[in-house]
Write a protein that holds these residues in place. Structure first.
Motif, mmCIF file in Angstrom:
data_model
loop_
_atom_site.group_PDB
_atom_site.id
_atom_site.type_symbol
_atom_site.label_atom_id
_atom_site.label_comp_id
_atom_site.label_asym_id
_atom_site.label_seq_id
_atom_site.Cartn_x
_atom_site.Cartn_y
_atom_site.Cartn_z
ATOM 1 N N GLU A 1 0.823 -1.206 0.000
ATOM 2 C CA GLU A 1 0.000 0.000 0.000
ATOM 3 C C GLU A 1 0.858 1.257 0.000
ATOM 4 O O GLU A 1 0.547 2.243 -0.670
ATOM 5 C CB GLU A 1 -0.916 -0.010 1.229
ATOM 6 C CG GLU A 1 -2.003 -1.061 1.186
ATOM 7 C CD GLU A 1 -2.863 -1.030 2.429
ATOM 8 O OE1 GLU A 1 -2.684 -0.093 3.244
ATOM 9 O OE2 GLU A 1 -3.709 -1.929 2.601
ATOM 10 N N PHE A 2 1.952 1.193 0.755
ATOM 11 C CA PHE A 2 2.862 2.341 0.812
ATOM 12 C C PHE A 2 3.501 2.604 -0.550
ATOM 13 O O PHE A 2 3.594 3.758 -0.999
ATOM 14 C CB PHE A 2 3.930 2.077 1.878
ATOM 15 C CG PHE A 2 4.981 3.144 1.985
ATOM 16 C CD1 PHE A 2 4.657 4.424 2.422
ATOM 17 C CD2 PHE A 2 6.305 2.876 1.668
ATOM 18 C CE1 PHE A 2 5.615 5.406 2.526
ATOM 19 C CE2 PHE A 2 7.267 3.853 1.768
ATOM 20 C CZ PHE A 2 6.932 5.121 2.196
ATOM 21 N N CYS A 3 3.930 1.544 -1.223
ATOM 22 C CA CYS A 3 4.556 1.703 -2.540
ATOM 23 C C CYS A 3 3.546 2.191 -3.572
ATOM 24 O O CYS A 3 3.862 3.035 -4.420
ATOM 25 C CB CYS A 3 5.173 0.375 -2.985
ATOM 26 S SG CYS A 3 6.612 -0.151 -2.012
ATOM 27 N N ASP A 4 2.314 1.671 -3.507
ATOM 28 C CA ASP A 4 1.280 2.128 -4.442
ATOM 29 C C ASP A 4 0.940 3.594 -4.208
ATOM 30 O O ASP A 4 0.684 4.348 -5.158
ATOM 31 C CB ASP A 4 0.024 1.268 -4.286
ATOM 32 C CG ASP A 4 0.240 -0.165 -4.747
ATOM 33 O OD1 ASP A 4 1.194 -0.401 -5.518
ATOM 34 O OD2 ASP A 4 -0.530 -1.051 -4.316
ATOM 35 N N TYR A 5 0.950 4.000 -2.950
ATOM 36 C CA TYR A 5 0.603 5.386 -2.608
ATOM 37 C C TYR A 5 1.646 6.360 -3.147
ATOM 38 O O TYR A 5 1.302 7.440 -3.651
ATOM 39 C CB TYR A 5 0.485 5.503 -1.091
ATOM 40 C CG TYR A 5 0.187 6.896 -0.593
ATOM 41 C CD1 TYR A 5 -1.106 7.426 -0.695
ATOM 42 C CD2 TYR A 5 1.190 7.681 -0.017
ATOM 43 C CE1 TYR A 5 -1.383 8.705 -0.239
ATOM 44 C CE2 TYR A 5 0.918 8.960 0.436
ATOM 45 C CZ TYR A 5 -0.364 9.472 0.334
ATOM 46 O OH TYR A 5 -0.629 10.741 0.783
ATOM 47 N N LEU A 6 2.929 5.972 -3.076
ATOM 48 C CA LEU A 6 4.004 6.858 -3.532
ATOM 49 C C LEU A 6 4.419 6.599 -4.976
ATOM 50 O O LEU A 6 5.112 7.425 -5.571
ATOM 51 C CB LEU A 6 5.235 6.695 -2.629
ATOM 52 C CG LEU A 6 5.100 7.171 -1.177
ATOM 53 C CD1 LEU A 6 6.408 6.951 -0.433
ATOM 54 C CD2 LEU A 6 4.722 8.649 -1.126
ATOM 55 N N GLY A 7 4.049 5.448 -5.514
ATOM 56 C CA GLY A 7 4.477 5.122 -6.862
ATOM 57 C C GLY A 7 5.912 4.640 -6.934
ATOM 58 O O GLY A 7 6.553 4.739 -7.986
ATOM 59 N N HIS A 8 6.431 4.114 -5.813
ATOM 60 C CA HIS A 8 7.805 3.606 -5.768
ATOM 61 C C HIS A 8 7.796 2.089 -5.598
ATOM 62 O O HIS A 8 6.746 1.477 -5.361
ATOM 63 C CB HIS A 8 8.587 4.250 -4.625
ATOM 64 C CG HIS A 8 8.782 5.731 -4.794
ATOM 65 N ND1 HIS A 8 9.253 6.302 -5.943
ATOM 66 C CD2 HIS A 8 8.561 6.756 -3.927
ATOM 67 C CE1 HIS A 8 9.326 7.615 -5.802
ATOM 68 N NE2 HIS A 8 8.899 7.919 -4.578
ATOM 69 N N GLN A 9 8.987 1.533 -5.683
ATOM 70 C CA GLN A 9 9.180 0.111 -5.449
ATOM 71 C C GLN A 9 10.298 -0.097 -4.442
ATOM 72 O O GLN A 9 11.226 0.724 -4.343
ATOM 73 C CB GLN A 9 9.512 -0.632 -6.745
ATOM 74 C CG GLN A 9 8.358 -0.713 -7.730
ATOM 75 C CD GLN A 9 8.729 -1.533 -8.951
ATOM 76 O OE1 GLN A 9 9.902 -1.789 -9.224
ATOM 77 N NE2 GLN A 9 7.709 -1.955 -9.696
ATOM 78 N N ILE A 10 10.221 -1.197 -3.705
ATOM 79 C CA ILE A 10 11.273 -1.534 -2.740
ATOM 80 C C ILE A 10 12.496 -2.038 -3.490
ATOM 81 O O ILE A 10 12.390 -2.877 -4.389
ATOM 82 C CB ILE A 10 10.776 -2.606 -1.750
ATOM 83 C CG1 ILE A 10 9.602 -2.067 -0.941
ATOM 84 C CG2 ILE A 10 11.902 -3.034 -0.814
ATOM 85 C CD1 ILE A 10 8.981 -3.101 -0.015
ATOM 86 N N ASN A 11 13.663 -1.523 -3.138
ATOM 87 C CA ASN A 11 14.914 -1.979 -3.733
ATOM 88 C C ASN A 11 15.319 -3.287 -3.058
ATOM 89 O O ASN A 11 15.778 -3.299 -1.912
ATOM 90 C CB ASN A 11 16.002 -0.916 -3.546
ATOM 91 C CG ASN A 11 17.255 -1.217 -4.352
ATOM 92 O OD1 ASN A 11 17.599 -2.379 -4.567
ATOM 93 N ND2 ASN A 11 17.945 -0.176 -4.792
#
Length: 244
Positions: free
Chosen positions: A58-68
């Motif tokens: 949810e956090f990644c979808d909210y910011l539009g980022h991905q976990i490295n």
């Protein structure tokens, strides 16, 4: 990061997230943030893995980022079964590690500090020294470099740990040899004692500071914080473990 922290706190309140305690009866730990780095704490079970993964998604979808994935590690305590650890690390896709390594130059997991533990500090000072051609520097230039760089390298570590006397002696030996210089591969004779060199300029010294003088004020500052800033999380952890 504020959104992520709020989501984790909400999961704690409803009982979905299972925080841990480093010490029995110590404060609960679910997450620690520093700048753009974070550590998440939770019990090693499948349900907890799903909860963590959902919040991170949810956090990644909210910011539009991905976990490295290459910069993200997962660490299990010794009591976790190896097969369970492999399943959870495979579920996340994170690399399982047995040590967090160094953060800002300081080892995160370690036993009692010894001369060997902090050997990397001595090597860091030595590598910086060998990168300069001391023969091209005047005596004043050597003192300036020793004061501004060589003796400043260990100062950060002294703020966070009790550096053994042997490590301080080795670093000061490197600095002394650099200041006095070399001749035909051997150190030149010291003209005055190191204690005199480290005296303030009004007293005839060069105003270099001995590393042992760094340790006392930093340790006193930590002690003052432990007594006065009792609401800080790290102090609550220390009190719960070491207080009578």
């Amino acid at each position: 990061m504020g959104w992520l922290s709020h989501s984790i706190c909400n999961a704690n309140e409803v009982g979905n997230w299972s925080p841990i305690r480093l010490i029995r009866d110590g404060p609960l730990l679910s997450h620690l943030f520093f700048a753009d780095d974070l550590i998440l704490f939770g019990h090693a079970d499948n349900n907890q893995a799903w909860v963590m993964n959902d919040i991170l998604d949810e956090f990644c979808d909210y910011l539009g980022h991905q976990i490295n994935m290459q910069k993200t590690n997962i660490f299990f305590s010794k009591s976790v079964d190896d097969s369970l650890g492999r399943r959870i690390s495979g579920f996340f896709g994170f690399q399982e590690v047995t040590n967090f390594g160094h953060y800002l130059g300081v080892p995160l997991l370690h036993d009692k500090y010894t001369n060997n533990t902090l050997r990397f500090v001595v090597d860091k000072v030595h590598s910086k020294l060998t990168s300069w051609d001391a023969r091209q520097l005047s005596f004043v230039g050597k003192v300036t470099l020793a004061q501004s760089i060589l003796l400043s390298i260990p100062s950060y570590f002294v703020q966070a740990m009790m550096v053994p006397k042997g490590v301080c002696d080795k670093i000061e030996c490197i600095v002394r040899k650099f200041v006095w210089g070399f001749h035909n591969g051997s150190s030149k004779m010291t003209l005055v004692s190191w204690d005199s060199v480290c005296q303030p300029k009004p007293y005839g010294g060069l105003d270099l500071r001995q590393l042992k003088d760094y340790k006392t004020p930093f340790m006193m500052n930590i002690g003052f914080n432990i007594i006065s800033n009792v609401n800080a999380l790290w102090i609550q952890v220390l009190w719960s473990k070491y207080s009578p």
